[in-house]
Structures are given as structure tokens and as C-alpha cells.
Motif scaffolding. Sequence first.
Motif, mmCIF file in Angstrom:
data_model
loop_
_atom_site.group_PDB
_atom_site.id
_atom_site.type_symbol
_atom_site.label_atom_id
_atom_site.label_comp_id
_atom_site.label_asym_id
_atom_site.label_seq_id
_atom_site.Cartn_x
_atom_site.Cartn_y
_atom_site.Cartn_z
ATOM 1 N N GLN A 1 -12.931 -5.201 58.366
ATOM 2 C CA GLN A 1 -12.580 -4.979 56.963
ATOM 3 C C GLN A 1 -13.802 -5.048 56.044
ATOM 4 O O GLN A 1 -13.678 -4.922 54.840
ATOM 5 N N TRP A 2 -14.973 -5.257 56.623
ATOM 6 C CA TRP A 2 -16.183 -5.398 55.807
ATOM 7 C C TRP A 2 -16.620 -4.036 55.280
ATOM 8 O O TRP A 2 -16.755 -3.082 56.020
ATOM 9 N N LEU A 3 -16.836 -3.970 53.983
ATOM 10 C CA LEU A 3 -17.288 -2.727 53.362
ATOM 11 C C LEU A 3 -18.765 -2.847 53.029
ATOM 12 O O LEU A 3 -19.222 -3.908 52.576
ATOM 13 N N PRO A 4 -19.553 -1.797 53.232
ATOM 14 C CA PRO A 4 -20.996 -1.872 52.964
ATOM 15 C C PRO A 4 -21.315 -2.325 51.538
ATOM 16 O O PRO A 4 -22.274 -3.056 51.311
ATOM 17 N N GLY A 5 -20.514 -1.941 50.570
ATOM 18 C CA GLY A 5 -20.752 -2.331 49.181
ATOM 19 C C GLY A 5 -20.650 -3.822 48.943
ATOM 20 O O GLY A 5 -21.174 -4.359 47.960
ATOM 21 N N TRP A 6 -19.987 -4.531 49.836
ATOM 22 C CA TRP A 6 -19.829 -5.975 49.685
ATOM 23 C C TRP A 6 -21.155 -6.712 49.859
ATOM 24 O O TRP A 6 -21.285 -7.854 49.434
ATOM 25 N N GLU A 7 -22.135 -6.059 50.494
ATOM 26 C CA GLU A 7 -23.453 -6.683 50.677
ATOM 27 C C GLU A 7 -24.128 -6.954 49.329
ATOM 28 O O GLU A 7 -24.972 -7.830 49.215
ATOM 29 N N LYS A 8 -23.757 -6.191 48.307
ATOM 30 C CA LYS A 8 -24.376 -6.323 46.984
ATOM 31 C C LYS A 8 -23.718 -7.393 46.118
ATOM 32 O O LYS A 8 -24.198 -7.688 45.033
ATOM 33 N N ILE A 9 -22.632 -7.978 46.595
ATOM 34 C CA ILE A 9 -21.872 -8.956 45.805
ATOM 35 C C ILE A 9 -22.410 -10.358 46.041
ATOM 36 O O ILE A 9 -22.701 -10.752 47.174
ATOM 37 N N ASP A 10 -22.525 -11.116 44.966
ATOM 38 C CA ASP A 10 -22.929 -12.520 45.058
ATOM 39 C C ASP A 10 -21.663 -13.348 45.257
ATOM 40 O O ASP A 10 -20.904 -13.566 44.321
ATOM 41 N N PHE A 11 -21.426 -13.777 46.481
ATOM 42 C CA PHE A 11 -20.252 -14.573 46.789
ATOM 43 C C PHE A 11 -20.562 -16.037 46.471
ATOM 44 O O PHE A 11 -21.028 -16.789 47.311
ATOM 45 N N ASP A 12 -20.306 -16.415 45.234
ATOM 46 C CA ASP A 12 -20.617 -17.759 44.742
ATOM 47 C C ASP A 12 -19.335 -18.598 44.701
ATOM 48 O O ASP A 12 -18.454 -18.349 43.877
ATOM 49 N N PRO A 13 -19.232 -19.618 45.589
ATOM 50 C CA PRO A 13 -18.037 -20.467 45.594
ATOM 51 C C PRO A 13 -17.805 -21.166 44.246
ATOM 52 O O PRO A 13 -16.671 -21.451 43.884
ATOM 53 N N GLU A 14 -18.873 -21.416 43.516
ATOM 54 C CA GLU A 14 -18.729 -22.049 42.196
ATOM 55 C C GLU A 14 -17.941 -21.156 41.239
ATOM 56 O O GLU A 14 -17.336 -21.631 40.291
ATOM 57 N N GLU A 15 -17.987 -19.855 41.492
ATOM 58 C CA GLU A 15 -17.272 -18.894 40.646
ATOM 59 C C GLU A 15 -15.998 -18.404 41.339
ATOM 60 O O GLU A 15 -15.431 -17.384 40.949
ATOM 61 N N HIS A 16 -15.578 -19.144 42.379
ATOM 62 C CA HIS A 16 -14.355 -18.827 43.128
ATOM 63 C C HIS A 16 -14.428 -17.430 43.745
ATOM 64 O O HIS A 16 -13.461 -16.676 43.715
ATOM 65 N N ARG A 17 -15.591 -17.105 44.263
ATOM 66 C CA ARG A 17 -15.791 -15.821 44.936
ATOM 67 C C ARG A 17 -16.224 -16.095 46.371
ATOM 68 O O ARG A 17 -17.400 -16.087 46.685
ATOM 69 N N ALA A 18 -15.256 -16.354 47.210
ATOM 70 C CA ALA A 18 -15.559 -16.642 48.605
ATOM 71 C C ALA A 18 -15.830 -15.344 49.366
ATOM 72 O O ALA A 18 -15.217 -14.307 49.100
ATOM 73 N N LYS A 19 -16.736 -15.418 50.305
ATOM 74 C CA LYS A 19 -17.067 -14.255 51.126
ATOM 75 C C LYS A 19 -15.899 -14.009 52.094
ATOM 76 O O LYS A 19 -15.497 -14.902 52.840
ATOM 77 N N PRO A 20 -15.349 -12.805 52.086
ATOM 78 C CA PRO A 20 -14.228 -12.530 52.997
ATOM 79 C C PRO A 20 -14.703 -12.437 54.445
ATOM 80 O O PRO A 20 -15.873 -12.175 54.712
ATOM 81 N N ALA A 21 -13.777 -12.683 55.336
ATOM 82 C CA ALA A 21 -14.088 -12.536 56.760
ATOM 83 C C ALA A 21 -14.432 -11.080 57.040
ATOM 84 O O ALA A 21 -13.923 -10.167 56.387
ATOM 85 N N GLN A 22 -15.299 -10.852 58.007
ATOM 86 C CA GLN A 22 -15.704 -9.480 58.330
ATOM 87 C C GLN A 22 -14.614 -8.714 59.069
ATOM 88 O O GLN A 22 -14.623 -7.497 59.099
ATOM 89 N N HIS A 23 -13.672 -9.437 59.654
ATOM 90 C CA HIS A 23 -12.596 -8.770 60.375
ATOM 91 C C HIS A 23 -11.329 -9.625 60.336
ATOM 92 O O HIS A 23 -11.361 -10.778 59.934
ATOM 93 N N PHE A 24 -10.217 -9.022 60.731
ATOM 94 C CA PHE A 24 -8.972 -9.743 60.926
ATOM 95 C C PHE A 24 -8.322 -9.186 62.187
ATOM 96 O O PHE A 24 -8.781 -8.192 62.749
ATOM 97 N N TYR A 25 -7.280 -9.855 62.644
ATOM 98 C CA TYR A 25 -6.610 -9.448 63.874
ATOM 99 C C TYR A 25 -5.224 -8.893 63.556
ATOM 100 O O TYR A 25 -4.538 -9.387 62.668
ATOM 101 N N LEU A 26 -4.834 -7.890 64.297
ATOM 102 C CA LEU A 26 -3.528 -7.271 64.152
ATOM 103 C C LEU A 26 -2.820 -7.385 65.497
ATOM 104 O O LEU A 26 -3.360 -6.972 66.520
ATOM 105 N N PHE A 27 -1.630 -7.986 65.480
ATOM 106 C CA PHE A 27 -0.880 -8.145 66.720
ATOM 107 C C PHE A 27 0.609 -8.090 66.418
ATOM 108 O O PHE A 27 1.019 -8.068 65.262
ATOM 109 N N SER A 28 1.395 -8.093 67.437
ATOM 110 C CA SER A 28 2.837 -7.980 67.302
ATOM 111 C C SER A 28 3.505 -9.080 68.126
ATOM 112 O O SER A 28 3.075 -9.385 69.236
ATOM 113 N N LEU A 29 4.549 -9.671 67.537
ATOM 114 C CA LEU A 29 5.372 -10.648 68.239
ATOM 115 C C LEU A 29 6.835 -10.290 68.011
ATOM 116 O O LEU A 29 7.177 -9.751 66.950
ATOM 117 N N PRO A 30 7.705 -10.605 68.955
ATOM 118 C CA PRO A 30 9.134 -10.359 68.738
ATOM 119 C C PRO A 30 9.643 -11.170 67.538
ATOM 120 O O PRO A 30 9.194 -12.297 67.297
#
Length: 102
Positions: A16-45
Motif C-alpha cells: 500500500q506504500w505510495l511513492p509520494g509518501w516518501e516526501k511526507i514528514d511523519f511526525d508523531p507529535e503532529e499525529h502523523r504516524a507512518k503507515p505500514a508498507q503493506h497489509f494482508y488480505l485473507f479469507s475466513l469462514p
Amino acid sequence: MTADKHRQVPALTVNQWLPGWEKIDFDPEEHRAKPAQHFYLFSLPARELRSLSGIARRMAKDAAPRTEDLGIQRQHDPERSEEIGRFVEYGFPWSTLSDARP
């Protein structure tokens, strides 16, 4: 649900990482956490998801019709409401971590 403690569920890794995100200052003090680079997709009954979520079928008291039994509605559970709020704000698994855990 299976009793196997080491069950494996096949999942796809979704980048889910977008190249434009490299330019963002992910400052926790400003409540801007760096998102995970990926997530998982799965299925359960659905049955297994209900079991994992703690959802259970409720029965009307004394076999009263549902329209007459006000007790069929789940009673308010403040802890559950707080957990739902954390899930909406932070997502899983962070929503299940207490303040004492990193």
C-alpha cells in the motif's frame, strides 16, 4: 474452529506504500504516524469469524416472542465500546494492546 494453535491461513501481501509518501514528514507529535508498507488480505469462514469476535446467538427469555422481550438486545458493555473505539481509531492489532504494552 479448529483446535490447532499453529493454524496457517493463506494470505496475500498487498503493497500500500505510495511513492509520494516518501516526501511526507511523519511526525508523531503532529499525529502523523507512518503507515505500514503493506497489509494482508485473507479469507475466513463466517462461522469462524463470529467465533473469534465473541458474537453468539442470543435467545429470548422464556421463549417470549422477540418483539416482547427487551432483553434480547445486548446490554451496553463499556469495555467493548472502548475496544471498538480503539479499533476504529487505530485498527488491528494496535486496538487490542493496552497502555502497558509497547
